[in-house]
Design a protein around this motif. Structure first.
Motif, short mmCIF file in Angstrom:
data_model
loop_
_atom_site.label_atom_id
_atom_site.label_comp_id
_atom_site.label_asym_id
_atom_site.label_seq_id
_atom_site.Cartn_x
_atom_site.Cartn_y
_atom_site.Cartn_z
N SER A 37 0.82 -1.40 0.24
CA SER A 37 0.10 -0.65 -0.32
C SER A 37 1.11 1.60 0.02
N THR A 38 1.73 1.09 0.52
CA THR A 38 3.02 2.12 0.44
C THR A 38 3.32 2.14 -0.12
N LEU A 41 0.82 3.61 -2.53
CA LEU A 41 0.45 4.82 -3.47
C LEU A 41 1.51 6.39 -2.83
N SER A 42 2.99 6.09 -2.54
CA SER A 42 3.99 6.97 -2.94
C SER A 42 4.53 6.90 -4.09
N ILE A 46 1.03 7.75 -8.59
CA ILE A 46 -0.53 8.20 -7.99
C ILE A 46 -0.63 9.64 -7.61
N GLN A 47 0.64 10.34 -6.93
CA GLN A 47 0.58 11.15 -6.49
C GLN A 47 0.40 12.82 -7.07
N VAL A 67 -3.50 7.99 2.17
CA VAL A 67 -2.54 8.64 1.02
C VAL A 67 -2.19 9.77 1.62
N ALA A 70 0.50 8.38 2.63
CA ALA A 70 1.88 8.21 2.02
C ALA A 70 2.87 9.39 1.21
#
Length: 324
Positions: A37-38, A41-42, A46-47, A67, A70
């Motif tokens: 997950s980290t 999302l990192s 995605i960012q 989020v 992250a």
């Protein structure tokens, strides 16, 4: 009362072992899920999508806390990669009133981040510095508190890079700093040196990185040998067809927390002690057996490029030449 050999007792032990195994597997899966997950999302993609979606908004309250966390974690890692050593002001919550609370309450903090070979950062190390009054209104700093491991001689580094009046290298060895300087003022004459805070922080970080690299090298060698165990602990054998079996190695461990000396034991009773330098080379090795010292094996352990990471390659080559 049931004896240890009763079927009921044996069944209970099997159930306890199975439950413990299931709990361990659940913890590993949860840890793996958090890692995935980290990482997802990192990611930059995605960012960028999240920033473009919420661009122009004054609040990010609709963003999931996961989020948001992250994103902060990614920003922290960027800073850790770019700036492994940072300084920050710090307020002493309980200054010493006898030394003037107003002057000693403001401290300078130094944070050092060290990354392991698995890409994870260990707990940061901190050094808090306080200002001390020097001669002719000269401003100097001294170490107030720190979280550096005890086997790293911070006092010695402080005497070399942060000399203070009455606490130079000579007076610190002769007595208790200021008292020794007052009784022997001629030793201070002509020996006042400027402080080098950059050099002090650089050497502290170098010692911490060298310690982390030695621990990583020990874990790397254990993985290649097929041995399991943390630094300083007794190794536990696992797996079949291991390199340790072909080399006849029974265990590999460090002799102390600083991981500067490695202890290597063979199945035939031979015992080796290796000294690893801060540069990651095996600069000295001693191997003892029933027939005394084995000079040929010692030369093999320290020969070649001398790197600790290629230690097993040199040992394998030496064993193949010996036919053992």
């Amino acid at each position: 009362m049931n004896s240890p050999t009763d079927p009921a007792t044996s069944m209970d032990q099997d159930l306890d072992a199975e439950i413990s195994s299931i709990r361990t597997e659940i913890r590993n899966l949860q840890k793996h899920r958090r890692f995935l997950s980290t990482s997802l999302l990192s990611s930059t993609h995605i960012q960028d999508r999240l920033q473009s979606q919420h661009r122009g908004q004054n609040s990010n309250k609709d963003i999931s806390p996961l989020v948001d966390a992250a994103g902060k974690h990614a920003a922290t890692n960027f800073h850790r990669i770019g700036f492994s050593t940072t300084a920050f002001p710090f307020k002493d919550p309980s200054p010493n009133p006898s030394q003037g609370s107003a002057g000693n309450a403001n401290l300078l903090g130094v944070r050092v981040d060290v990354c392991g070979r698995d890409g994870r950062y260990a707990q940061p190390y901190y050094v808090l510095l306080k200002k001390v009054a020097g001669k002719e209104k000269e401003k100097r700093v001294r170490v107030h508190r720190h979280t550096i491991p005890a086997f790293i001689s911070l006092d010695k580094l402080e005497r070399v890079y942060l000399p203070c009046p009455g606490l130079s290298m000579d007076t610190a060895e002769d007595g208790d700093g200021d008292d020794a300087a007052m009784m022997k003022p001629w030793k201070e004459k002509g020996r006042r040196r400027k402080q080098d805070l950059r050099g002090f922080v650089r050497e502290v970080r170098r010692e911490l990185v060298a310690w982390q690299m030695r621990r990583d090298a020990l874990d790397f060698l254990k993985e290649r040998l097929g041995l399991e165990g943390s630094v300083g602990d007794t190794t536990v054998q696992q797996g079949e067809g291991r390199l340790a079996d072909s080399l006849g190695i029974a265990s590999l461990s460090s002799t102390a927390l600083d991981a500067r000396y490695f202890r290597l034991q063979w199945e035939d009773g031979r015992l080796g002690l290796l000294r690893v330098s801060n540069a990651g080379t095996v600069d000295r090795a001693v191997v003892m057996g029933d027939a005394g010292r084995n000079k040929g094996l010692e030369l093999a352990l320290t020969g070649g490029d001398g790197r600790v990471e290629s230690l097993l390659d040199r040992l394998t080559e030496w064993s193949s030449r010996r036919g053992t």
